[in-house]
Design an enzyme around this catalytic site. Structure first.
Site, mmCIF file in Angstrom:
data_model
loop_
_atom_site.group_PDB
_atom_site.id
_atom_site.type_symbol
_atom_site.label_atom_id
_atom_site.label_comp_id
_atom_site.label_asym_id
_atom_site.label_seq_id
_atom_site.Cartn_x
_atom_site.Cartn_y
_atom_site.Cartn_z
ATOM 1 N N ASP A 10 0.866 -1.184 0.000
ATOM 2 C CA ASP A 10 0.000 0.000 0.000
ATOM 3 C C ASP A 10 0.901 1.231 0.000
ATOM 4 O O ASP A 10 1.668 1.441 0.944
ATOM 5 C CB ASP A 10 -0.852 -0.053 1.275
ATOM 6 C CG ASP A 10 -1.673 1.196 1.489
ATOM 7 O OD1 ASP A 10 -1.706 2.076 0.601
ATOM 8 O OD2 ASP A 10 -2.296 1.296 2.565
ATOM 9 N N ILE A 11 0.803 2.047 -1.020
ATOM 10 C CA ILE A 11 1.709 3.198 -1.143
ATOM 11 C C ILE A 11 1.527 4.192 0.007
ATOM 12 O O ILE A 11 2.485 4.872 0.393
ATOM 13 C CB ILE A 11 1.558 3.868 -2.524
ATOM 14 C CG1 ILE A 11 2.759 4.776 -2.789
ATOM 15 C CG2 ILE A 11 0.232 4.598 -2.662
ATOM 16 C CD1 ILE A 11 2.920 5.217 -4.222
ATOM 17 N N VAL A 33 -5.679 4.551 -4.995
ATOM 18 C CA VAL A 33 -4.531 5.186 -4.350
ATOM 19 C C VAL A 33 -4.964 6.481 -3.652
ATOM 20 O O VAL A 33 -4.585 6.756 -2.505
ATOM 21 C CB VAL A 33 -3.444 5.504 -5.407
ATOM 22 C CG1 VAL A 33 -2.333 6.350 -4.831
ATOM 23 C CG2 VAL A 33 -2.891 4.208 -6.007
ATOM 24 N N ASP A 34 -5.766 7.259 -4.356
ATOM 25 C CA ASP A 34 -6.245 8.548 -3.860
ATOM 26 C C ASP A 34 -6.984 8.374 -2.525
ATOM 27 O O ASP A 34 -6.701 9.082 -1.536
ATOM 28 C CB ASP A 34 -7.204 9.112 -4.931
ATOM 29 C CG ASP A 34 -7.275 10.616 -4.956
ATOM 30 O OD1 ASP A 34 -6.609 11.260 -4.120
ATOM 31 O OD2 ASP A 34 -7.997 11.163 -5.823
ATOM 32 N N SER A 122 -2.711 5.399 -13.645
ATOM 33 C CA SER A 122 -3.734 5.123 -14.679
ATOM 34 C C SER A 122 -4.133 3.652 -14.810
ATOM 35 O O SER A 122 -5.038 3.336 -15.597
ATOM 36 C CB SER A 122 -3.327 5.661 -16.067
ATOM 37 O OG SER A 122 -3.330 7.061 -16.098
HETATM 38 N N1 APR Z 1 -1.269 1.428 -3.012
HETATM 39 C C1 APR Z 1 -0.656 1.132 -4.189
HETATM 40 N N2 APR Z 1 -1.349 0.875 -5.321
HETATM 41 C C2 APR Z 1 -2.706 0.911 -5.256
HETATM 42 C C3 APR Z 1 -3.408 1.205 -4.065
HETATM 43 C C4 APR Z 1 -2.642 1.478 -2.903
HETATM 44 N N3 APR Z 1 -3.207 1.777 -1.737
HETATM 45 N N4 APR Z 1 -4.744 1.174 -4.343
HETATM 46 C C5 APR Z 1 -4.865 0.849 -5.640
HETATM 47 N N5 APR Z 1 -3.641 0.679 -6.195
HETATM 48 C C6 APR Z 1 -3.271 0.326 -7.582
HETATM 49 C C7 APR Z 1 -4.382 -0.143 -8.493
HETATM 50 O O1 APR Z 1 -4.542 -1.558 -8.334
HETATM 51 C C8 APR Z 1 -3.825 0.211 -9.859
HETATM 52 O O2 APR Z 1 -2.888 -0.774 -10.296
HETATM 53 O O3 APR Z 1 -2.790 1.526 -8.194
HETATM 54 C C9 APR Z 1 -3.039 1.501 -9.599
HETATM 55 C C10 APR Z 1 -3.756 2.789 -9.994
HETATM 56 O O4 APR Z 1 -5.125 2.689 -9.644
HETATM 57 P P1 APR Z 1 -6.059 3.938 -9.231
HETATM 58 O O5 APR Z 1 -5.774 4.339 -7.831
HETATM 59 O O6 APR Z 1 -7.453 3.580 -9.572
HETATM 60 O O7 APR Z 1 -5.513 5.154 -10.172
HETATM 61 P P2 APR Z 1 -5.847 5.543 -11.705
HETATM 62 O O8 APR Z 1 -6.087 4.357 -12.561
HETATM 63 O O9 APR Z 1 -4.769 6.508 -12.085
HETATM 64 O O10 APR Z 1 -7.228 6.282 -11.604
HETATM 65 C C11 APR Z 1 -7.305 7.538 -10.996
HETATM 66 O O11 APR Z 1 -9.085 6.887 -9.575
HETATM 67 O O12 APR Z 1 -9.594 6.998 -7.359
HETATM 68 C C12 APR Z 1 -9.618 7.663 -8.493
HETATM 69 O O13 APR Z 1 -9.386 9.926 -7.763
HETATM 70 C C13 APR Z 1 -8.824 8.920 -8.550
HETATM 71 O O14 APR Z 1 -10.294 9.518 -10.286
HETATM 72 C C14 APR Z 1 -8.968 9.144 -10.000
HETATM 73 C C15 APR Z 1 -8.743 7.780 -10.593
#
Ligand code: APR
Length: 176
Positions: A10-11, A33-34, A122
């Protein structure tokens, strides 16, 4: 000299000078991640995001750009928020994805951060196929002109971790 590391986890829990948030243009939160960053980091991060919207980005942060805030209660010192492109099979947006990595490193340089952790930008809600996301991520960071000395990709699941390993091997990038 840049060291590239791949870890699973988890980042939000990762300790680096700066961690990168895969945000959206609103900068006002989301899932993935957000969501993890804002819920573990506490309200200070969101308060700064709101100020950024009011003062610098009234229309939102465009994709491919990056901006830093405090990391609140997280172990990192800063969160660098970047907006990756939404994947489109009709339209190659790899340059925008590469720009998210480059601009995040540029912001890290401005902050004086030497270690930076990235998620697979993404590759979640924005639907970018993981092999291609991993290739662009690795290629871009190793080619970047930056003072950052350690880049860690923090991959949430085994599939993403494996994809980064495979692409690193294909590109001849040494990873720890
Ligand atoms: N730590 C590391 N990696 C994570 C975590 C975490 N806690 N949670 C999810 N991931 C992974 C996902 O499995 C994926 O491989 O991070 C990668 C990016 O996923 P997203 O967080 O959905 O990011 P993204 O695809 O760039 O989409 C961005 O998602 O939550 C919304 O506000 C954000 O609208 C924006 C969109």
């Amino acid at each position: 000299m840049l060291t590239v590391r791949l870890v699973r986890g988890d980042i939000a829990a990762y300790s680096a000078d700066a961690i990168v948030n895969a945000a959206n243009s609103s900068l006002l939160g989301g899932g993935g991640v957000d969501g993890a960053i804002h819920s573990a980091g506490g309200p200070e991060i969101m308060a700064e995001c709101r100020r950024l919207r009011e003062e610098r980005f009234p229309k939102g942060l465009p994709s491919g750009q990056a901006v830093a805030t405090t990391a609140g209660r997280l172990p990192a010192q800063w969160v660098i928020h970047t907006v990756g492109p939404v994947y489109s099979p009709q339209d190659d947006r790899s340059d925008v994805l590469a720009s998210s990595y480059r601009e995040s490193l540029r912001v890290a340089d401005d902050l004086g951060a030497r270690s930076v952790a990235f998620p697979a930008i993404s590759a979640g809600a924005f639907s970018w196929p993981i092999e291609s996301a991993a290739r662009t991520a690795l290629e871009t960071v190793v080619q970047a002109d930056t003072q950052v000395t350690e880049v860690t990709f923090v991959l949430y699941d085994q599939a993403a971790y494996r994809a980064f390993q495979r692409q690193a091997q294909r590109l001849g990038v040494t990873v720890e």
